[in-house]
Design an enzyme around this catalytic site. Sequence first.
Site, PDB file in Angstrom:
ATOM      1  N   HIS A  72       1.051  -1.072   0.004  1.00  0.00           N
ATOM      2  CA  HIS A  72       0.033   0.054   0.018  1.00  0.00           C
ATOM      3  C   HIS A  72       0.909   1.252   0.131  1.00  0.00           C
ATOM      4  O   HIS A  72       1.780   1.417   0.618  1.00  0.00           O
ATOM      5  CB  HIS A  72      -0.832   0.090   1.117  1.00  0.00           C
ATOM      6  N   TYR A 200      -9.313   5.259   8.026  1.00  0.00           N
ATOM      7  CA  TYR A 200      -9.807   5.474   9.633  1.00  0.00           C
ATOM      8  C   TYR A 200     -10.467   6.514   9.573  1.00  0.00           C
ATOM      9  O   TYR A 200     -10.236   7.787   8.980  1.00  0.00           O
ATOM     10  CB  TYR A 200      -8.128   5.861  10.077  1.00  0.00           C
ATOM     11  N   PRO A 292      -4.358  -0.610  18.720  1.00  0.00           N
ATOM     12  CA  PRO A 292      -4.209  -0.908  17.511  1.00  0.00           C
ATOM     13  C   PRO A 292      -4.206   0.348  16.315  1.00  0.00           C
ATOM     14  O   PRO A 292      -4.105  -0.031  15.045  1.00  0.00           O
ATOM     15  CB  PRO A 292      -5.175  -1.921  16.918  1.00  0.00           C
ATOM     16  N   LYS A 296       0.829  -0.687  15.142  1.00  0.00           N
ATOM     17  CA  LYS A 296       2.312  -0.804  15.605  1.00  0.00           C
ATOM     18  C   LYS A 296       2.517  -2.189  16.415  1.00  0.00           C
ATOM     19  O   LYS A 296       3.614  -2.562  16.859  1.00  0.00           O
ATOM     20  CB  LYS A 296       2.707   0.101  16.521  1.00  0.00           C
ATOM     21  N   TYR A 384       3.980   6.015  10.411  1.00  0.00           N
ATOM     22  CA  TYR A 384       2.896   4.924  10.048  1.00  0.00           C
ATOM     23  C   TYR A 384       3.748   3.872   9.301  1.00  0.00           C
ATOM     24  O   TYR A 384       3.464   2.676   9.680  1.00  0.00           O
ATOM     25  CB  TYR A 384       1.829   5.549   9.186  1.00  0.00           C
TER      26      TYR A 384
END
Length: 389
Positions: A72, A200, A292, A296, A384
């Site tokens: 991604h 998100y 979550p 990580k 990220y």
Amino acid sequence: MRTQVAIIGGGPSGLLLSQLLNRAGIATVVLERKSRDYVLSRIRAGVLEWGLVGLLREAGAAARMDAEGHPHDGTNIADHGRMQRIDFKALIGKQVMVYGQTEITCDLYDAQDAIGATVLNEAEDVALHDVTSSAPYVTFTHQGVPQRLDCDVIAGCDGFHGVSRPTIPAEVRKTFEKVYPFGWLGILSRTPPVSDELIYARSERGFALASMRNPMLSRYYVQVPLTDQVEDWSDDAFWAEFRARMPAEVAARLVTGPSIEKSIAPLRSFVSEPMRWGRLFLCGDASHIVPPTGAKGLNLAASDVHYLFEALTAFFRRGDETALDHYSSRALARIWQAMRFSWQMTMLLHNFPDQTDWDHRMQGAELDQLFTNPAAQRLMAENYTGLPY
């Protein structure tokens, strides 16, 4: 029985460490309390930092991930209907890999079998002894027979509820913890993902996450009160709530279906220091837990494995204990940065019971900055996709 490294815990961190060490000529024995079928039935995260991708390749356990995983280039953040893509590749030239933790564990078991590594599942009554000496050992029961495993080093990869962390004296351990006042209700469904990349989403109804495992396996979550039970949520109720929290264009293309797994996970941030006591070294969830939200958990375990593998290789090949002496501080420095990022993402995207109008406005202002400021987007992308080891 004797080995160089006794590894407590046969999840992904223990298996990955064992695989790397064996390929470097360092002998291991892995002791896992549960059966292999049980370990492989656990549904866990699926977003891999590129550092973990590299470790799996180094371990010779990446062939299926490379064939079936999904790189991604970015992710999406939604706020009350509006949505912004954070383009990792354009911002910092990095990616993440979507590939389920269960698949990683399966691949690592296969890799361990292929090299003839010793993995003992259903090892009961595990206890660690003389860990501050140069000759630690482990006692356990396997198939009804009491056994002793002598070793040079013990790696505690046995998770939050394992025996490794409590072996460090309570007066030595310092713990830090934040418990969040909600959980994530997650379902797995054999449906095409609603988006090619994760979403998100913050909404007035609470947080939601659209994730995936493969082109016909989706993983979705909604924030729920800790008082909720899985039985309170029918599939229809979940889908209705998930749709309501996603932007309208996302909700319109959502494909629903029966859940094949449904669970509620509480959220906490937790760190235990130090990660070393004599010849015992903690790794992964034995030392730290992250919510979550920042993807990580598994990735932090992987960075621990990286540091510990480097240190053990230097120790066994050259007798150099320098990296072992610095393992805890090196690992914790990266852990606290990941803790900060996961905490920030959790605070930014969830509704809290005691939030004021001011708090909601501050969430909105921070998201405005993320949506419009390339520097803020780069900072998110760096964290990220994974800080350097």
